[in-house]
Design a protein around this motif. Structure first.
Motif, mmCIF file in Angstrom:
data_model
loop_
_atom_site.group_PDB
_atom_site.id
_atom_site.type_symbol
_atom_site.label_atom_id
_atom_site.label_comp_id
_atom_site.label_asym_id
_atom_site.label_seq_id
_atom_site.Cartn_x
_atom_site.Cartn_y
_atom_site.Cartn_z
ATOM 1 N N GLY A 94 0.778 -1.224 0.000
ATOM 2 C CA GLY A 94 0.000 0.000 0.000
ATOM 3 C C GLY A 94 0.807 1.270 0.000
ATOM 4 O O GLY A 94 0.266 2.354 -0.222
ATOM 5 N N ILE A 95 2.111 1.159 0.258
ATOM 6 C CA ILE A 95 2.989 2.332 0.198
ATOM 7 C C ILE A 95 3.564 2.511 -1.200
ATOM 8 O O ILE A 95 3.590 3.615 -1.745
ATOM 9 C CB ILE A 95 4.124 2.206 1.234
ATOM 10 C CG1 ILE A 95 3.546 2.240 2.659
ATOM 11 C CG2 ILE A 95 5.160 3.319 1.060
ATOM 12 C CD1 ILE A 95 4.555 1.970 3.747
ATOM 13 N N SER A 96 4.020 1.432 -1.803
ATOM 14 C CA SER A 96 4.701 1.539 -3.103
ATOM 15 C C SER A 96 3.739 1.621 -4.285
ATOM 16 O O SER A 96 4.049 2.267 -5.290
ATOM 17 C CB SER A 96 5.652 0.360 -3.287
ATOM 18 O OG SER A 96 4.978 -0.874 -3.169
ATOM 19 N N LEU A 97 2.562 0.984 -4.191
ATOM 20 C CA LEU A 97 1.652 0.966 -5.339
ATOM 21 C C LEU A 97 1.197 2.361 -5.764
ATOM 22 O O LEU A 97 1.231 2.681 -6.965
ATOM 23 C CB LEU A 97 0.447 0.074 -5.036
ATOM 24 C CG LEU A 97 -0.595 -0.017 -6.161
ATOM 25 C CD1 LEU A 97 0.024 -0.570 -7.434
ATOM 26 C CD2 LEU A 97 -1.787 -0.865 -5.737
ATOM 27 N N PRO A 98 0.757 3.245 -4.847
ATOM 28 C CA PRO A 98 0.392 4.596 -5.290
ATOM 29 C C PRO A 98 1.540 5.330 -5.973
ATOM 30 O O PRO A 98 1.318 6.132 -6.886
ATOM 31 C CB PRO A 98 -0.017 5.294 -3.984
ATOM 32 C CG PRO A 98 -0.428 4.192 -3.076
ATOM 33 C CD PRO A 98 0.480 3.052 -3.408
ATOM 34 N N LEU A 99 2.776 5.057 -5.548
ATOM 35 C CA LEU A 99 3.927 5.712 -6.166
ATOM 36 C C LEU A 99 4.206 5.161 -7.558
ATOM 37 O O LEU A 99 4.670 5.889 -8.443
ATOM 38 C CB LEU A 99 5.153 5.548 -5.266
ATOM 39 C CG LEU A 99 5.065 6.290 -3.928
ATOM 40 C CD1 LEU A 99 6.187 5.860 -2.993
ATOM 41 C CD2 LEU A 99 5.118 7.793 -4.146
ATOM 42 N N VAL A 100 3.935 3.872 -7.770
ATOM 43 C CA VAL A 100 4.061 3.301 -9.117
ATOM 44 C C VAL A 100 3.044 3.950 -10.047
ATOM 45 O O VAL A 100 3.360 4.315 -11.197
ATOM 46 C CB VAL A 100 3.868 1.772 -9.082
ATOM 47 C CG1 VAL A 100 3.815 1.197 -10.498
ATOM 48 C CG2 VAL A 100 4.989 1.107 -8.297
ATOM 49 N N ALA A 101 1.807 4.110 -9.566
ATOM 50 C CA ALA A 101 0.772 4.759 -10.377
ATOM 51 C C ALA A 101 1.136 6.212 -10.672
ATOM 52 O O ALA A 101 0.964 6.692 -11.807
ATOM 53 C CB ALA A 101 -0.574 4.677 -9.656
ATOM 54 N N LEU A 102 1.642 6.925 -9.652
ATOM 55 C CA LEU A 102 2.085 8.310 -9.865
ATOM 56 C C LEU A 102 3.192 8.365 -10.910
ATOM 57 O O LEU A 102 3.191 9.245 -11.784
ATOM 58 C CB LEU A 102 2.581 8.892 -8.545
ATOM 59 C CG LEU A 102 3.234 10.280 -8.622
ATOM 60 C CD1 LEU A 102 2.205 11.341 -8.955
ATOM 61 C CD2 LEU A 102 3.946 10.629 -7.312
ATOM 62 N N SER A 103 4.136 7.426 -10.847
ATOM 63 C CA SER A 103 5.244 7.399 -11.808
ATOM 64 C C SER A 103 4.729 7.266 -13.231
ATOM 65 O O SER A 103 5.192 7.969 -14.144
ATOM 66 C CB SER A 103 6.187 6.235 -11.489
ATOM 67 O OG SER A 103 6.731 6.356 -10.197
#
Length: 527
Positions: A94-103
């Motif tokens: 739940g921490i890394s997935l939003p950042l992958v989507a943002l990327s």
């Protein structure tokens, strides 16, 4: 869903390799292919978001990650000693997935912003694709060696993208960026080797981040909390904590190791400023989340007040510097230093509100800051000038541009109803409720919001209101309003700023269970 992360990670690298064999004259083909790659990344990231189980309650670090891919990559026997084991290990939580989507979103915007680049277009797009893969790789790597490889690999394409396609002082800015980040990477490398020598799975040393997070795989070594190991009379874990704080703090960036950022932003071409502000700073923050706070949780409690202090100094110093700027791009660059200081304060609080606010603020800033650099690039493309005082009364000449600028300025200063407000509010709630540092630090952090309101509102007043005197004889014909391509870039970012400001649960629902598990794990180290 097998290999979905590998497709997002490796597809840009494969296309970059293909571009090597295409004639350099086909610059239109290069940009279309890069656009296709970025679009595929965004589509695959959307599939990840759709299939991610937000209700999953992790019982261990092994169960905290989803879409996991794991296989041996490098495995070398070293005689009677343990093997050198490096894995191709990917996964998201739940921490890394939003950042992958943002990327995926920011990288697509960056490609559209690169649409008019014709000079050495082949090299530019190859480097951009390598940079894209490296950024995503940092967020999904669960092997420390693979994480470090991607972390380091970002340096090379960014160095050339600034050094070749940047402004007048591009050589100075690119070298300064490279040296600062490489210096920080050396500290991370030292800790990585120390952790590798301390982690043992089935008699084999491992770079597994999951094993490092778990702590049960730490054998008797100076980095084991129970051993209380020392180096030159100092706690080994405290030194490792400091090294990681410096390494990731440079990338964040934090005071006083931030000075590379304004130079890099000012000299970088607009698309690279977009990626730099939207994503590279978030890699530093993610390293603090995943590596520093995950592996050295006991030290994060012990030194929470110092982390919060550096965060507050970043907020105030970055804000005051932004207030003093007449260059629009420099103002936005220093505002990034200030806003990333809030991330440090939220992490230092070690509260659910602080952690959730830090993650949300990373996403929010990853949308607002690229938009602000796009808006600065619009003015610079037309006039080759970024001085705020030169554009008084611009609202009468470029009303649509003024409208979008106002939206993102108000989001940056934390206006309720926009995404910037949610992140700052939850971080401050965590800062005021924690017992790890005094409330006086939280009060000082509040002053950062007042300062950000001052420099954003003053910039609006100077740029858009008053008599129109934009050096009419020189720039009169160039000051036309936003083109279709520029609106295509800004409209999605504005929509996200509005939606996330009203419905922050769209991000927080993904991270709640992970952060709850994370803080439960950290709580065992509280005195």
């Amino acid at each position: 869903m097998h290999y979905l992360l590998s497709y997002i990670f490796l597809f840009p690298l494969f296309i970059a390799f293909v571009l090597l064999f295409i004639p350099s004259e086909k610059w239109k083909f290069f940009r279309r292919l890069s656009l296709a790659v970025a679009s595929v990344q965004l589509l695959l990231s959307s599939i990840l978001l759709y299939h991610f189980d937000k209700e999953l309650k992790p019982s261990s670090w092994e169960t905290a990650f989803q879409f996991v891919e794991r296989s041996d990559w490098i495995n070398i026997g070293l005689g009677s000693a343990s093997n050198l084991r490096i894995e191709y290990h990917l996964g998201v939580d739940g921490i890394s997935l939003p950042l992958v989507a943002l990327s995926s979103l920011v990288l697509l915007i960056g490609v559209i912003s690169s649409w008019n680049i014709r000079e050495k277009a082949k090299g530019y797009h190859i480097l951009y694709l390598i940079l894209s893969a490296s950024i995503v790789g940092c967020f999904i790597a669960l092997d420390f060696f693979l994480f470090y490889l991607c972390f380091e690999f970002m340096l090379l394409p960014m160095f050339f993208l600034i050094g070749i396609w940047g402004g007048k002082r591009r050589s100075y800015a690119s070298i300064k960026f490279f040296l600062y980040t490489l210096f920080g990477s050396l500290f991370i490398l030292i800790v990585m080797i120390g952790l590798y020598m301390s982690i043992e799975q089935g008699g084999v040393n491992s770079f597994s981040i999951i094993a490092m997070l778990d702590g049960h795989y730490l054998k008797d070594s100076i980095l084991n909390p129970a051993e209380n190991g020392k180096i030159i009379g100092r706690s080994a874990r405290a030194l490792a904590f400091l090294f990681l704080l410096i390494g990731f703090g440079i990338k964040l960036p934090s005071i006083p190791i931030h000075t590379w950022l304004p130079d890099a932003h000012v000299e970088a071409p607009t698309p690279i400023s977009v990626v730099l502000a939207g994503l590279l700073l978030k890699v530093g923050a993610y390293g603090l989340f995943r590596i520093l706070y995950g592996i050295f949780s006991d030290m994060t409690i012990k030194y929470a007040v110092w982390v919060a202090l550096f965060g507050v100094l970043s907020i105030l110093y970055g804000g005051l510097n932004a207030l003093a700027q007449n260059d629009l791009k420099k103002m936005v660059a220093y505002s990034s230093v200030s806003h990333m200081g809030f991330v440090l304060v939220g992490l230092a609080s070690l509260t659910s509100a602080g952690f959730s606010g830090s993650l949300f603020h990373m996403i929010s800033h990853g949308i607002i800051s690229p938009a602000l650099f796009l808006l600065a690039g619009v003015i610079y493309d037309r006039t080759h000038n970024r001085l705020i005082d030169n554009f008084s009364g611009l609202a009468s000449k470029m009303p649509v541009y003024a409208f979008f600028t106002a939206i993102f300025f108000f989001a940056g200063l934390g206006l309720p109803g926009l995404s910037g407000f949610v992140g700052e509010l939850t971080i401050l709630m965590g800062a005021f409720s924690t017992a790890l540092f005094g409330r006086w630090l939280a009060v000082l952090a509040v002053l950062g919001i007042i300062i950000s309101a001052a420099y954003f509102l003053w910039a609006i007043q100077r740029m858009f209101f008053g008599p129109y005197f934009v050096r009419k004889s020189v720039w009169q014909d160039e000051m036309f309003d936003l083109t279709v391509r520029e609106r295509i870039m800004l409209i999605p970012l504005a929509i996200f700023v509005l939606i996330l400001g009203i419905f922050p649960s769209l991000i927080l629902d993904y991270s709640n269970e992970t952060i709850h598990f994370f803080l439960n794990y950290v709580s065992q180290f509280r005195p």
